[in-house]
Write an enzyme that holds these catalytic residues in place. Sequence first.
Site, PDB file in Angstrom:
ATOM      1  N   HIS A 133       0.771  -1.102  -0.122  1.00 51.27           N
ATOM      2  CA  HIS A 133       0.196  -0.067  -0.076  1.00 51.27           C
ATOM      3  C   HIS A 133       0.792   1.380   0.194  1.00 51.27           C
ATOM      4  O   HIS A 133       0.662   2.181  -0.804  1.00 51.27           O
ATOM      5  CB  HIS A 133      -0.840  -0.071   1.274  1.00 51.27           C
ATOM      6  CG  HIS A 133      -1.906   1.247   1.415  1.00 51.27           C
ATOM      7  ND1 HIS A 133      -3.252   1.285   1.270  1.00 51.27           N
ATOM      8  CD2 HIS A 133      -1.391   2.392   1.878  1.00 51.27           C
ATOM      9  CE1 HIS A 133      -3.659   2.285   1.506  1.00 51.27           C
ATOM     10  NE2 HIS A 133      -2.544   2.947   1.830  1.00 51.27           N
ATOM     11  N   GLU A 134       1.927   1.370   0.763  1.00 54.53           N
ATOM     12  CA  GLU A 134       2.472   2.362   0.959  1.00 54.53           C
ATOM     13  C   GLU A 134       3.863   2.651  -0.036  1.00 54.53           C
ATOM     14  O   GLU A 134       3.926   3.749  -0.785  1.00 54.53           O
ATOM     15  CB  GLU A 134       3.464   2.723   2.295  1.00 54.53           C
ATOM     16  CG  GLU A 134       2.543   2.396   3.538  1.00 54.53           C
ATOM     17  CD  GLU A 134       1.228   3.418   3.583  1.00 54.53           C
ATOM     18  OE1 GLU A 134       1.302   4.472   3.025  1.00 54.53           O
ATOM     19  OE2 GLU A 134       0.457   3.434   4.508  1.00 54.53           O
ATOM     20  N   CYS A 135       4.116   1.418  -0.727  1.00 59.29           N
ATOM     21  CA  CYS A 135       5.006   1.533  -1.852  1.00 59.29           C
ATOM     22  C   CYS A 135       4.312   2.009  -2.895  1.00 59.29           C
ATOM     23  O   CYS A 135       4.772   3.172  -3.870  1.00 59.29           O
ATOM     24  CB  CYS A 135       5.649   0.220  -2.184  1.00 59.29           C
ATOM     25  SG  CYS A 135       7.086  -0.059  -1.031  1.00 59.29           S
TER      26      CYS A 135
END
Length: 168
Positions: A133-135
């Site tokens: 999600h954060e990448c």
Amino acid sequence: MAVRQIVKFPDPRLRQPAAPVTAFDAALAALAADLLDTLRAAPGIGITAPHVGVPARVVVLELSPGEWPRTYVNPEIVWSSPETIRHAEGSVSMPGAVEEVERKARVRVRYEDLAGAVQEEEAEGLRAVCHQHECDQIDGIFWLQRLSRLKRERVVRKYEKAQRPPVG
């Protein structure tokens, strides 16, 4: 350390790829500390520098209050399992909006720590979901883009309705 203003959906900065970090200095450490403070105030379990309007590849995760928070600089997923899982996702930039997203069940992430040393971490379950999600976010891919058009439109309508001031 300070709580920073979170960039809210549909701000176009959430769709901009972030630049790699090249300076591992006091300013980076201060940004990481601010991200943690902002994450806790939101509240959330993951945040990126773009969430606070800084176009840098920095991620902070704190999956539970008793767990030590971790900072990932220039993270990249270097391996992912063929198996997938579904997990409810949302964003500090879109509070209250949640929908299930299908992700890889396990990942290996290569990143740098705050001193610039290269590290690797294998993760599964929620941590693997958060890494993906954060990448995505630092690559300029907002989580809604992982949903079908129908689900995405439903989530956006519900979010927009919740943002309207109460009538009366």
